[in-house]
Design a protein around this motif. Structure first.
Motif, mmCIF file in Angstrom:
data_model
loop_
_atom_site.group_PDB
_atom_site.id
_atom_site.type_symbol
_atom_site.label_atom_id
_atom_site.label_comp_id
_atom_site.label_asym_id
_atom_site.label_seq_id
_atom_site.Cartn_x
_atom_site.Cartn_y
_atom_site.Cartn_z
ATOM 1 N N HIS A 157 -6.612 -8.308 12.754
ATOM 2 C CA HIS A 157 -5.784 -7.214 13.265
ATOM 3 C C HIS A 157 -5.786 -7.210 14.793
ATOM 4 O O HIS A 157 -4.760 -6.945 15.422
ATOM 5 C CB HIS A 157 -6.322 -5.861 12.782
ATOM 6 C CG HIS A 157 -6.321 -5.693 11.304
ATOM 7 N ND1 HIS A 157 -7.056 -4.705 10.681
ATOM 8 C CD2 HIS A 157 -5.684 -6.364 10.308
ATOM 9 C CE1 HIS A 157 -6.871 -4.777 9.386
ATOM 10 N NE2 HIS A 157 -6.053 -5.779 9.127
ATOM 11 N N PRO A 231 2.447 3.055 12.338
ATOM 12 C CA PRO A 231 3.097 1.796 11.936
ATOM 13 C C PRO A 231 4.538 1.782 12.454
ATOM 14 O O PRO A 231 5.007 2.748 13.054
ATOM 15 C CB PRO A 231 3.053 1.868 10.417
ATOM 16 C CG PRO A 231 3.135 3.333 10.128
ATOM 17 C CD PRO A 231 2.406 4.026 11.246
ATOM 18 N N GLN A 277 -5.917 -0.788 6.946
ATOM 19 C CA GLN A 277 -5.365 -1.969 6.290
ATOM 20 C C GLN A 277 -4.207 -1.571 5.379
ATOM 21 O O GLN A 277 -3.173 -2.250 5.324
ATOM 22 C CB GLN A 277 -6.441 -2.686 5.476
ATOM 23 C CG GLN A 277 -5.942 -3.937 4.748
ATOM 24 C CD GLN A 277 -5.474 -5.028 5.689
ATOM 25 O OE1 GLN A 277 -6.205 -5.413 6.590
ATOM 26 N NE2 GLN A 277 -4.257 -5.526 5.490
ATOM 27 N N ARG A 280 -1.092 -0.955 7.338
ATOM 28 C CA ARG A 280 -0.473 -2.231 7.719
ATOM 29 C C ARG A 280 0.270 -2.862 6.528
ATOM 30 O O ARG A 280 1.406 -3.337 6.670
ATOM 31 C CB ARG A 280 -1.541 -3.198 8.241
ATOM 32 C CG ARG A 280 -2.139 -2.770 9.566
ATOM 33 C CD ARG A 280 -3.361 -3.608 9.936
ATOM 34 N NE ARG A 280 -3.970 -3.127 11.159
ATOM 35 C CZ ARG A 280 -3.636 -3.527 12.383
ATOM 36 N NH1 ARG A 280 -2.702 -4.465 12.517
ATOM 37 N NH2 ARG A 280 -4.228 -3.041 13.448
ATOM 38 N N ASP A 283 3.423 -0.989 5.802
ATOM 39 C CA ASP A 283 4.425 -1.251 6.835
ATOM 40 C C ASP A 283 5.179 -2.543 6.545
ATOM 41 O O ASP A 283 6.406 -2.618 6.695
ATOM 42 C CB ASP A 283 3.724 -1.332 8.190
ATOM 43 C CG ASP A 283 4.646 -1.036 9.357
ATOM 44 O OD1 ASP A 283 5.672 -0.360 9.158
ATOM 45 O OD2 ASP A 283 4.327 -1.466 10.478
#
Length: 318
Positions: A157, A231, A277, A280, A283
């Motif tokens: 990340h 996001p 996480q 992400r 997204d």
């Protein structure tokens, strides 16, 4: 410093190389139990300025100084008996204390954003402890991501967000807690300045009722900006029936049909570790112009910190 971001392993040699970079004003992403932090020498104004530049972080937003323990912390801040007792109970761990800045601390004014207070944390992660110890002084370390975006809980990340902008990433594996530290103000009456990895209930069991504080326009601690942890997709909260096209993120066993889940069994600790996480992943599923819908999460224990991050992720963006 080199624009190439090195990958360092959490070995004695990797930690020594990371400390050497920090001593010459470099920036190193380090693992903590909460999220990865972007570490720089807290006494070096040029290094701290590089942190703000790498993250595109507003200079009025203060940073946390990370220390090995109370002895280093007391060189930076004025502790009273209450602050010492709280530190003894919760350090090392996911608790940041905001205390009066000690005269002659040597901290760059950029760390405190010119305030008369300083935010200090003693992280529990062994790699963070080893790096601070090898460096030999406090490290300023906000989350290792572009300002306002989703916080990093894995080394990859960090590379996705800051690769080429920082000198090295010290890979300590996934972060166990997964949300940033709780921030407790102890200048006067105790104030919760940011919910986080230590539940409010645990602090109140020791200190009694704790009020809330913080100002999105004039932050006195990190994590208070209205829009944060965001996001690319839009975010909607407390959704039990998602709209067509929304990526629904569930919590608990009743969210049948959810594309993702913070915790299928409704475990807040599991949800905290999975939060960033999952943001992400959602997204990516939502795609350009998409939307993410989160099921309700209880406003108790670690749920208070999870909901705080989700509300900021859903806030209107400038």
């Amino acid at each position: 410093m080199s624009p190439i971001t090195q990958d360092l392993s959490p070995t004695e040699d990797g930690i020594a190389r990371a400390a050497a970079l920090l001593r010459v004003g470099g920036l190193v992403a380090m693992p903590t139990e909460t999220v990865y932090g972007l570490a720089g020498d807290a006494m070096n104004g040029a290094a701290v300025a590089r942190i703000f530049a790498a993250k595109a972080r507003p200079a009025f937003n203060p940073l946390i100084a990370h220390v090995t323990g109370p002895e280093m912390a007391e060189r930076l801040a004025v502790f009273d008996d209450r602050a010492r007792a709280v530190a003894a109970a919760f350090w090392p761990g996911a608790l940041t204390l905001v205390l009066p800045l000690r005269e002659g601390s040597g901290l760059s004014p950029l760390v405190t954003a010119g305030l008369p207070t300083v935010a200090i944390r003693c992280p529990a992660h062994p790699v963070a402890q080893a790096l601070i110890g090898a460096f030999g002084g406090p490290l300023a370390a906000p989350s290792a991501n572009p300002s306002g975006r989703v916080s990093p809980t894995r080394a990859e990340h960090v590379r996705q967000g800051l690769g080429g902008r920082i000198d090295a990433i010290l890979d300590g594996g996934p972060c166990a807690v997964g949300v940033e530290s709780t921030i407790l103000g102890l200048e006067g009456a105790p104030l919760l300045l940011r919910p986080g990895g230590v539940p409010l209930e645990a602090l109140e069991a020791m200190l009694g009722p704790i009020g809330s504080g913080g100002d999105a326009h004039k932050p006195n601690a990190p994590g208070q900006l209205a829009s944060h942890y965001a996001p690319e997709a839009g975010v909607r909260l407390n959704v039990t029936a998602p709209a067509a096209g929304e990526v629904w993120v569930g919590f608990g066993p009743d969210c049948v049909g959810a594309a993702l889940s913070l915790s299928p069994k409704g475990d807040l600790i599991e949800a905290g570790a999975a939060l960033f996480q999952t943001l992400r992943d959602a997204d990516v599923l939502a795609g350009a112009g998409g939307r993410i819908a989160f099921a309700p999460v209880p406003e108790t224990g670690l749920g208070r910190a999870i909901n705080d991050r989700l509300r900021r992720a859903a806030a209107p963006r400038d």
